[in-house]
Design a protein around this motif. Structure first.
Motif, short mmCIF file in Angstrom:
data_model
loop_
_atom_site.label_atom_id
_atom_site.label_comp_id
_atom_site.label_asym_id
_atom_site.label_seq_id
_atom_site.Cartn_x
_atom_site.Cartn_y
_atom_site.Cartn_z
N SER A 26 -34.40 10.22 -8.14
CA SER A 26 -34.06 10.31 -6.71
C SER A 26 -34.71 11.52 -6.06
CB SER A 26 -32.54 10.37 -6.52
OG SER A 26 -31.93 9.19 -6.93
N PHE A 27 -34.68 12.65 -6.76
CA PHE A 27 -35.30 13.86 -6.23
C PHE A 27 -36.77 13.61 -5.91
CE2 PHE A 27 -37.91 17.59 -6.86
CZ PHE A 27 -37.28 18.54 -6.08
N ARG A 34 -37.45 11.14 -3.04
CA ARG A 34 -37.29 11.80 -1.73
C ARG A 34 -38.52 12.63 -1.37
NH1 ARG A 34 -31.83 12.23 -3.62
NH2 ARG A 34 -32.22 14.27 -4.53
N LYS A 41 -39.84 21.35 -5.68
CA LYS A 41 -40.00 20.95 -4.28
C LYS A 41 -41.39 21.32 -3.80
CE LYS A 41 -35.16 21.68 -3.28
NZ LYS A 41 -34.20 22.59 -2.66
N ASP A 74 -37.61 21.20 1.00
CA ASP A 74 -36.19 21.32 1.35
C ASP A 74 -35.81 20.32 2.43
OD1 ASP A 74 -35.39 23.36 -0.43
OD2 ASP A 74 -36.23 24.90 0.89
N GLN A 106 -35.55 16.77 0.97
CA GLN A 106 -34.31 16.59 0.22
C GLN A 106 -33.13 16.40 1.15
OE1 GLN A 106 -34.07 16.12 -3.16
NE2 GLN A 106 -36.30 16.11 -2.96
N ASP A 107 -33.14 17.08 2.28
CA ASP A 107 -32.05 16.97 3.25
C ASP A 107 -32.15 15.67 4.05
OD1 ASP A 107 -29.76 17.93 4.69
OD2 ASP A 107 -31.11 18.45 6.34
N TRP A 108 -33.33 15.38 4.58
CA TRP A 108 -33.50 14.20 5.44
C TRP A 108 -33.26 12.90 4.69
CZ3 TRP A 108 -38.88 16.05 7.52
CH2 TRP A 108 -38.68 17.10 8.42
N LYS A 151 -31.47 12.44 1.78
CA LYS A 151 -30.45 12.62 0.73
C LYS A 151 -29.72 11.33 0.37
CE LYS A 151 -27.48 14.63 4.19
NZ LYS A 151 -27.33 15.94 4.76
N SER A 152 -29.78 10.32 1.23
CA SER A 152 -29.09 9.05 0.91
C SER A 152 -29.90 8.18 -0.05
CB SER A 152 -28.82 8.28 2.20
OG SER A 152 -30.03 7.92 2.82
#
Length: 109
Positions: A40-41, A44, A94, A100, A103-105, A107-108
Motif C-alpha cells: 500500500s505504501f 500510494r 518516501k 509525505d 501518503q496523506d492524499w 491514504k485510503s
C-alpha cells in the motif's frame, strides 16, 4: 517500520507497482483483496508519481512547453528511481518533497 514478514509478502506487488501505470493499477487490484501495508505504501507513492506525470504530459507540456516538461520528466525519473530502490531494499522510502503528500492524499488506498 514494517516487520520482515509484511515486507517479504508485499514486495512482489510493490515492485509491480513501479512498472508503468498499468503495473500500479495491477498492484492496487492485487493488494485490495488482502491488504499489505508495505505494498500500500508503494502503491500510494506510484499513484502520486503517475498523476504528476500525467499532469506534466497534458498540462505543463501544453502551456509551458517541451523544455519545462522535459525537466519535470527528468525529476520524476529520479523520484521513481529513489522509490524503486527503496522497494528493492525493503524500505518504505518516501520520494523527496512529495512523498509525505502522497501518503496523506492517497491514504485510503
Amino acid at each position: 517500520m514494517r516487520n520482515l514478514t509484511t515486507i517479504e509478502q508485499g514486495k512482489t506487488n510493490a515492485i509491480i507497482s513501479y512498472i508503468t501505470i498499468i503495473g500500479t493499477i495491477v498492484a492496487f487490484i492485487l493488494n485490495s483483496s488482502k491488504k499489505n501495508a508495505f505494498t500500500s505504501f508503494h502503491v500510494r507513492q506510484m499513484v502520486g508519481l503517475n498523476l504528476i506525470s500525467l499532469i506534466n504530459s497534458w498540462v505543463v507540456y501544453r502551456f509551458f512547453g517541451g523544455i519545462v516538461s522535459w525537466i519535470i520528466s527528468g525529476l520524476l525519473i529520479v523520484l521513481w528511481f529513489i522509490g524503486f530502490m527503496g522497494v528493492l531494499n525493503g524500505e518504505e522510502k518516501k520520494v523527496p518533497i512529495l512523498g509525505d503528500y502522497f501518503q496523506d492524499w492517497f491514504k485510503s488506498l
